[in-house]
Design a protein around this motif. Structure first.
Motif, short mmCIF file in Angstrom:
data_model
loop_
_atom_site.label_atom_id
_atom_site.label_comp_id
_atom_site.label_asym_id
_atom_site.label_seq_id
_atom_site.Cartn_x
_atom_site.Cartn_y
_atom_site.Cartn_z
N LEU A 86 32.81 40.39 33.38
CA LEU A 86 31.83 40.93 33.03
C LEU A 86 31.93 42.16 32.19
O LEU A 86 31.32 42.54 31.39
CB LEU A 86 30.99 41.41 34.43
CG LEU A 86 30.13 40.46 35.00
CD1 LEU A 86 29.69 40.97 36.31
CD2 LEU A 86 28.71 40.02 34.16
N TYR A 87 33.05 42.86 32.64
CA TYR A 87 33.61 44.00 31.99
C TYR A 87 33.84 43.90 30.52
O TYR A 87 33.31 44.61 29.64
CB TYR A 87 34.56 44.61 32.79
CG TYR A 87 35.24 46.19 32.28
CD1 TYR A 87 34.33 47.12 32.72
CD2 TYR A 87 35.93 46.33 31.18
CE1 TYR A 87 34.99 48.40 32.37
CE2 TYR A 87 36.54 47.41 30.94
CZ TYR A 87 36.00 48.35 31.25
OH TYR A 87 36.51 49.78 30.85
N GLN A 88 34.54 42.76 30.34
CA GLN A 88 35.25 42.65 29.00
C GLN A 88 33.91 41.98 28.08
O GLN A 88 33.93 42.38 27.03
CB GLN A 88 36.08 41.40 28.99
CG GLN A 88 37.58 41.89 29.92
CD GLN A 88 38.25 43.05 29.28
OE1 GLN A 88 38.01 43.12 27.80
NE2 GLN A 88 38.90 43.75 29.76
N TYR A 89 33.04 41.22 28.83
CA TYR A 89 31.91 40.52 27.95
C TYR A 89 31.02 41.69 27.47
O TYR A 89 30.44 42.02 26.36
CB TYR A 89 31.09 39.61 28.80
CG TYR A 89 29.80 39.14 28.40
CD1 TYR A 89 29.86 38.39 27.11
CD2 TYR A 89 28.54 39.46 28.97
CE1 TYR A 89 28.49 38.10 26.62
CE2 TYR A 89 27.33 39.16 28.34
CZ TYR A 89 27.16 38.34 27.03
OH TYR A 89 26.25 37.90 26.57
N ILE A 90 30.51 42.62 28.57
CA ILE A 90 29.56 43.61 28.24
C ILE A 90 30.24 44.67 27.27
O ILE A 90 29.46 44.97 26.17
CB ILE A 90 29.28 44.50 29.41
CG1 ILE A 90 28.25 43.44 30.09
CG2 ILE A 90 28.52 45.63 29.17
CD1 ILE A 90 27.86 44.07 31.72
N ALA A 91 31.61 44.98 27.42
CA ALA A 91 32.10 45.62 26.23
C ALA A 91 32.52 45.13 24.75
O ALA A 91 32.86 45.61 23.72
CB ALA A 91 33.70 46.06 26.80
N GLY A 92 32.04 43.83 24.72
CA GLY A 92 32.22 43.10 23.37
C GLY A 92 33.55 42.39 23.20
O GLY A 92 33.86 42.02 21.85
N LYS A 93 34.52 42.66 24.22
CA LYS A 93 35.88 41.95 24.03
C LYS A 93 36.02 40.69 24.49
O LYS A 93 37.08 40.20 24.20
CB LYS A 93 36.66 42.92 24.82
CG LYS A 93 36.66 44.46 24.32
CD LYS A 93 37.66 45.27 25.35
CE LYS A 93 37.55 46.63 24.66
NZ LYS A 93 38.43 47.41 25.60
N LEU A 94 35.11 39.82 24.86
CA LEU A 94 35.01 38.39 25.35
C LEU A 94 34.08 37.87 24.95
O LEU A 94 32.84 38.27 25.39
CB LEU A 94 35.22 38.55 26.90
CG LEU A 94 35.73 37.24 27.49
CD1 LEU A 94 37.15 36.94 27.26
CD2 LEU A 94 35.69 37.09 29.12
N PRO A 95 34.04 36.71 24.26
CA PRO A 95 32.90 35.98 23.86
C PRO A 95 32.17 35.31 25.03
O PRO A 95 32.95 34.81 25.96
CB PRO A 95 33.50 34.98 22.70
CG PRO A 95 34.86 34.91 23.04
CD PRO A 95 35.45 36.09 23.70
#
Length: 553
Positions: free
Chosen positions: A342-351
């Motif tokens: 969730l953290y990486q996705y919301i930060a735009g670092k994970l598709p």
């Protein structure tokens, strides 16, 4: 995520826990077996005044140590003996758990990660639901998680004076876990530590003093009860307790034999939606949340969580008896891995992956469909009965239950909300994810008071009504042909004065000294129907009620 003042976050977490965990705790009867079993052990402590000996049916109960029952006793002293008090300790533990996850997440990374971690746990199905139950595991799991956390920190600062203090805290929580559920508390941390140590090629990660501090603290805490029982009753009690724990691991309880993969399915479905995100968290490309250089543990905590997950899943897949909550300790690492995604996705670092969309839509849609179908099944029970082969289940559906007619809307709205969130995900990624993890608590908030009490009426309502109607009467009352604890708690059984009353053959055929009643199921009645000492006095919703008149001298 919207910026929330830091000083308000703990307050908001407590408020959310209070709004979702405490309402409706007493809305439905306790469920057989575990909920009633544990509440009854607490009640018997109050009745007998013996708070050191765990009992069930006023006989030694070898399965569990007393800490959780002590918590239930305290609640019963305040709120009275009943469902609310029996479930109250876990509701409190639920709030504490959310605060712990937020605090640890903030320490190893930052405030956003702490909030996402607490949200993932709060917003998933069985982790949320179990804080509204009266079973031991939520309390036990928190202690184990904290012991792993402090051990991970101790290892991270190996060689410093701080390591000893952290090892003491780890030992403290292991001791509390052992006091809650027995030796498995030490086993879970021990196996996790050994695997981690092995991956470090058995290089030194704790000093002798650290280990001594850990074991010393764990032993002192566990000895609060184990040591006292050893002094009071000798080794026989301890031997029986250990013998039972070994039997529990090596032999299956009737009705609880399941395939090896059982717990993997349970975690996947029961921990929706965080379980699907956690799967992504196992794979390469998902980095740990930023530690900002503030926490040594944060850089290695992922490894501890992955190891803990596999230790729990493999261990309880090997154990012969398989029950849903046996693998519930895995919910903590699952929530951590989900939070990292969730953290990486919301930060735009994970598709976002397409399979995540498919998985959430499929499981969420099926869950919504199931929640919508349950009321419809109840409302059309008479039409379904001829098609059900299980005579007991078919008879359950004859229970007189009144449905308002709108209950199916809850599950339907949930399923549609899940699909809508997925459609809006690209335009509102942050809001859609937050709302996803709020949808399940809202579902449960409506389902628990509106649907679950009606389902309970089908499964055990008739028999509990029978027991409650007999409260205060000087009689014997026992289930026969099947195992249950409901008669003990809902009849409010008093300590027996005649030891023969523990023998079923004496109650049925012997010279009983007071009126005697029995309960069995319709699928078991044939073995008792023609006994000349018994007469059937009623039958309702699959339960058959029998009476035996006393044979006074």
């Amino acid at each position: 995520m919207p910026r929330i003042p830091s000083r308000l976050i703990p307050f908001l977490i407590v408020l959310a826990g209070a709004l979702f965990y405490f309402p409706f705790l007493g809305r439905v009867h306790l469920f057989d077996w575990d909920e009633i079993n544990f509440a009854e052990s607490a009640r018997e402590m109050i009745v007998t005044g013996n708070y050191t000996r765990v009992q069930i049916n006023f006989q030694p109960f070898w399965e569990k140590p007393p800490l959780f029952f002590w918590l239930q006793v305290l609640a019963m002293k305040v709120f009275g003996i009943g469902e609310f008090a029996a479930r109250f300790p876990n509701a409190v533990v639920g709030v504490v758990t959310l605060l712990v996850l937020y605090s640890i997440g903030k320490k190893i990374s930052n405030e956003r990660f702490g909030l996402l971690w607490a949200l993932a746990y709060f917003g998933s199905l069985t982790p949320h639901l179990y804080f509204k139950s009266g079973i031991i595991d939520p309390t036990f799991n928190l202690f184990i998680f904290l012991s792993v956390w402090f051990m991970a920190r101790a290892v991270a600062v190996y060689g410093s004076a701080k390591a000893t203090r952290l090892a003491v805290f780890s030992g403290l929580f292991v001791g509390l876990a052992v006091l809650t559920k027995g030796p498995v508390g030490g086993l879970l941390l021990g196996l996790t530590f050994l695997v981690y140590w092995g991956l470090q090629r058995f290089r030194p990660i704790l000093s002798f003093g650290n280990g001594l501090a850990f074991f010393g603290c764990a032993l002192v805490v566990a000895s609060v009860w184990f040591g006292l029982e050893l002094v009071k009753n000798g080794f026989w009690f301890f031997e029986e307790f250990i013998r039972y724990q070994i039997r529990l691991f090596s032999t299956p309880d009737a009705g609880h034999q399941q395939p090896f993969y059982y717990h993997f399915v349970v975690v996947l479905l029961g921990c929706f939606p965080m379980s699907l995100l956690a799967i992504r968290g196992f794979f390469a490309g998902v980095a740990d949340p930023e530690t900002d250089g503030r926490s040594e543990t944060g850089r290695d905590f992922r490894r501890w969580m992955v190891i803990l997950f596999w230790v729990v899943m493999v261990l309880f897949s090997i154990v012969k008896t398989k029950i849903v909550h046996y693998s519930s300790m895995a919910w903590f690492p699952v929530s951590y891995l989900a939070a990292t995604v969730l953290y990486q996705y919301i930060a735009g670092k994970l598709p976002w992956n397409r399979w995540l969309t498919v998985g959430i839509a499929l499981i969420g849609g099926v869950l919504g469909l199931l929640m919508a179908a349950l009321p419809l099944v109840g409302m059309h029970a008479a039409d379904l009965i001829p098609h059900i082969k299980d005579r007991f289940a078919a008879a359950n559906l004859t229970a007189p239950v009144e449905w308002a007619g709108w209950e199916w809307i809850i599950g339907t709205a949930y399923g549609l909300a899940i699909l809508l969130l997925l459609v809006l995900r690209q335009r509102r990624p942050v809001g859609s994810m937050i709302t996803l993890f709020l949808a399940t608590p809202l579902l449960l908030w409506f389902i628990l008071p509106a649907v679950v009490p009606k389902i309970e009426r089908y499964t055990q309502g008739a028999v509990i009504d029978f027991y409650e109607a007999k409260q205060g009467q000087d009689i014997y009352i026992e289930p026969i042909g099947y195992k249950s604890y409901a008669h003990l708690f809902y009849f409010r059984k008093e300590p027996p004065t005649n030891p023969n009353s523990y023998r079923e053959d004496w109650l049925i055929n012997g010279p009983v000294d007071k009126p005697t009643y029995f309960v069995t199921r319709n699928i078991n009645i044939d073995q008792y129907r023609y006994n000349p000492n018994l007469e059937i006095i009623g039958e309702e919703a699959g339960f058959v009620f029998l009476r035996r008149k006393p044979a006074f001298k």
